[in-house]
Design a protein around this motif. Structure first.
Motif, PDB file in Angstrom:
ATOM      1  N   ARG A 166       0.825  -1.209   0.000  1.00 11.66           N
ATOM      2  CA  ARG A 166       0.000   0.000   0.000  1.00 11.66           C
ATOM      3  C   ARG A 166       0.859   1.259   0.000  1.00 11.66           C
ATOM      4  O   ARG A 166       0.393   2.338  -0.362  1.00 11.66           O
ATOM      5  N   ILE A 167       2.128   1.116   0.382  1.00  8.90           N
ATOM      6  CA  ILE A 167       3.033   2.255   0.495  1.00  8.90           C
ATOM      7  C   ILE A 167       4.101   2.156  -0.587  1.00  8.90           C
ATOM      8  O   ILE A 167       4.743   1.119  -0.754  1.00  8.90           O
ATOM      9  N   SER A 168       4.304   3.267  -1.322  1.00  5.05           N
ATOM     10  CA  SER A 168       5.298   3.271  -2.403  1.00  5.05           C
ATOM     11  C   SER A 168       6.487   4.177  -2.119  1.00  5.05           C
ATOM     12  O   SER A 168       7.590   3.929  -2.613  1.00  5.05           O
ATOM     13  N   THR A 169       6.281   5.239  -1.350  1.00  6.17           N
ATOM     14  CA  THR A 169       7.301   6.280  -1.223  1.00  6.17           C
ATOM     15  C   THR A 169       7.362   6.814   0.199  1.00  6.17           C
ATOM     16  O   THR A 169       6.329   6.950   0.860  1.00  6.17           O
TER      17      THR A 169
ATOM     18  N   TYR B  57       3.895  11.176  11.047  1.00  9.02           N
ATOM     19  CA  TYR B  57       3.731  11.282   9.599  1.00  9.02           C
ATOM     20  C   TYR B  57       2.286  11.005   9.238  1.00  9.02           C
ATOM     21  O   TYR B  57       1.501  10.495  10.052  1.00  9.02           O
ATOM     22  N   TYR B  58       1.940  11.356   7.999  1.00 11.39           N
ATOM     23  CA  TYR B  58       0.612  11.035   7.486  1.00 11.39           C
ATOM     24  C   TYR B  58       0.750  10.424   6.094  1.00 11.39           C
ATOM     25  O   TYR B  58       1.852  10.339   5.536  1.00 11.39           O
ATOM     26  N   PHE B  59      -0.354  10.009   5.531  1.00  7.89           N
ATOM     27  CA  PHE B  59      -0.347   9.342   4.228  1.00  7.89           C
ATOM     28  C   PHE B  59      -0.958  10.252   3.164  1.00  7.89           C
ATOM     29  O   PHE B  59      -1.944  10.939   3.412  1.00  7.89           O
ATOM     30  N   SER B  60      -0.354  10.219   1.981  1.00  7.43           N
ATOM     31  CA  SER B  60      -0.729  11.127   0.907  1.00  7.43           C
ATOM     32  C   SER B  60      -0.716  10.399  -0.428  1.00  7.43           C
ATOM     33  O   SER B  60      -0.062   9.366  -0.584  1.00  7.43           O
ATOM     34  N   ARG B  61      -1.426  10.954  -1.412  1.00  7.05           N
ATOM     35  CA  ARG B  61      -1.325  10.396  -2.758  1.00  7.05           C
ATOM     36  C   ARG B  61      -0.165  11.011  -3.534  1.00  7.05           C
ATOM     37  O   ARG B  61       0.198  10.529  -4.607  1.00  7.05           O
ATOM     38  N   TYR B  62       0.449  12.080  -3.008  1.00  8.82           N
ATOM     39  CA  TYR B  62       1.487  12.793  -3.741  1.00  8.82           C
ATOM     40  C   TYR B  62       2.879  12.239  -3.459  1.00  8.82           C
ATOM     41  O   TYR B  62       3.260  12.054  -2.303  1.00  8.82           O
ATOM     42  N   THR B  63       3.625  11.989  -4.528  1.00  9.45           N
ATOM     43  CA  THR B  63       4.967  11.415  -4.422  1.00  9.45           C
ATOM     44  C   THR B  63       5.997  12.544  -4.429  1.00  9.45           C
ATOM     45  O   THR B  63       6.620  12.820  -5.458  1.00  9.45           O
TER      46      THR B  63
ATOM     47  N   PRO C 258      -2.132   4.401  13.732  1.00 13.57           N
ATOM     48  CA  PRO C 258      -2.654   3.031  13.816  1.00 13.57           C
ATOM     49  C   PRO C 258      -3.531   2.664  12.621  1.00 13.57           C
ATOM     50  O   PRO C 258      -4.291   1.702  12.665  1.00 13.57           O
ATOM     51  N   TYR C 259      -3.453   3.441  11.557  1.00 12.63           N
ATOM     52  CA  TYR C 259      -4.268   3.219  10.364  1.00 12.63           C
ATOM     53  C   TYR C 259      -3.486   3.695   9.149  1.00 12.63           C
ATOM     54  O   TYR C 259      -2.506   4.439   9.263  1.00 12.63           O
TER      55      TYR C 259
END
Length: 308
Positions: free
Chosen positions: A123-126, A143-149, A268-269
């Motif tokens: 699910r994680i690429s970068t 940290y947080y999760f984003s669609r931007y690389t 945790p997500y």
């Protein structure tokens, strides 16, 4: 530090030396160096490339240095993408720095821990060094999760990079199925990125390399890790830079950095932060595209004047 570092260099010894000093502090045991060759129509560029490569000879810690130097100029898109293909053929994961992006010392530990934690999580690429929220705190975690690389200082795995395609072979199918709408939802964002990807598809080697990386990650449905503080500063904008000769209109050039605190607080997500991504789209990418266009027009006009 056991994680391999990849260093992408070209013709700027002044900025290269600054990034090299940051790498020296981290003391990786393996350093990959990717270098493009000089352009034959640019006076003095061969000497600049030579001076830049000479900095790599200053490695004075226990480190295996592995070089991939091109004798000819391949251009940004082909040189970076082919260089990273070479790196990921040799190692499963790496931290990647370009010659004008100075990382905070804590970026190396942050990347190393993230590479290990999410090594097998497709699910994680970068893992990015950049935070472009300009002081807005989007999470209470590290940290947080984003669609931007965001690629001014980043890390990734072979399993993710294998989807990279310089020529965007899947673009026509993505376009026909209107998949950008499924990915981005917002019609303005869809229109914005459709223009970019179509332009890249029409002439993939005339652009920078990272739009193809964004495309690869999006069509795999993967996310990026964004630190809750900014861990990188781009100092390369100026008359000798390849893409941007002026920082005017770019509030994310020469950004201040802040230390990442350890131990890390992991969310945790794994859920994309929509508020942060909307902010990035509205404030960063519109400005980027407009200014790239202006800079390219300016360079073409200047070059035409010189040729005359």
């Amino acid at each position: 530090m056991e994680t391999p570092v990849t260093f992408i260099i070209f013709k700027r010894p002044q900025t290269t030396e600054k990034v090299f000093d940051a790498i020296r502090q981290a003391k990786p045991t393996k350093l990959f160096v990717i270098a493009d060759g000089p352009r034959t129509d640019r006076e003095g560029e061969a000497e600049k490339c030579e001076a830049t490569r000479a900095i790599i000879e200053r490695v004075d810690w226990n480190c295996e240095v592995i070089k991939n130097y091109s004798d000819i100029n391949l251009g940004c898109a082909k040189r970076v993408s082919s260089g990273l293909d070479w790196v990921f053929n040799n190692v499963e994961e790496t931290i990647i720095l370009e010659d004008d992006c100075i990382p905070h010392p804590t970026f190396f530990r942050f990347s190393e821990e993230m590479l290990e934690k999410y090594r097998d999580d497709t699910r994680i690429s970068t893992i990015s060094a950049q935070n472009l929220q300009f002081g807005r705190k989007r999470t209470n975690y590290s940290y947080y999760f984003s669609r931007y690389t965001l690629c001014w200082g980043w890390a990734s795995w072979r399993r993710a990079w294998q989807h990279y395609d310089l020529t965007l072979k899947l673009w026509q199918e993505v376009q026909a199925e209107n998949l950008l709408h499924d990915i981005l939802i917002d019609p303005k964002a869809v229109s914005y990125w459709r223009r970019i990807f179509q332009s890249v598809y029409n002439n993939p080697t005339a652009t920078i390399w990272d739009y193809q990386w964004t495309f690869a990650c999006w069509i795999q449905g993967s996310l990026s890790i964004i630190p809750n503080v900014n861990l990188i500063s781009n100092v390369g904008v100026g008359p000798d830079s390849t893409h941007f000769t002026s920082s005017q209109g770019f509030s994310f050039i020469n950004m201040s950095m802040q230390a990442m605190e350890f131990p890390l607080k992991h969310p945790p997500y794994i859920v994309r932060n929509v508020e942060a991504d909307n902010f990035t789209q509205k404030t960063v990418y519109k400005a980027t595209t407009l200014n790239i266009f202006k800079e390219e027009v300016k360079k073409r006009l200047n070059y035409s004047t010189i040729k005359k």
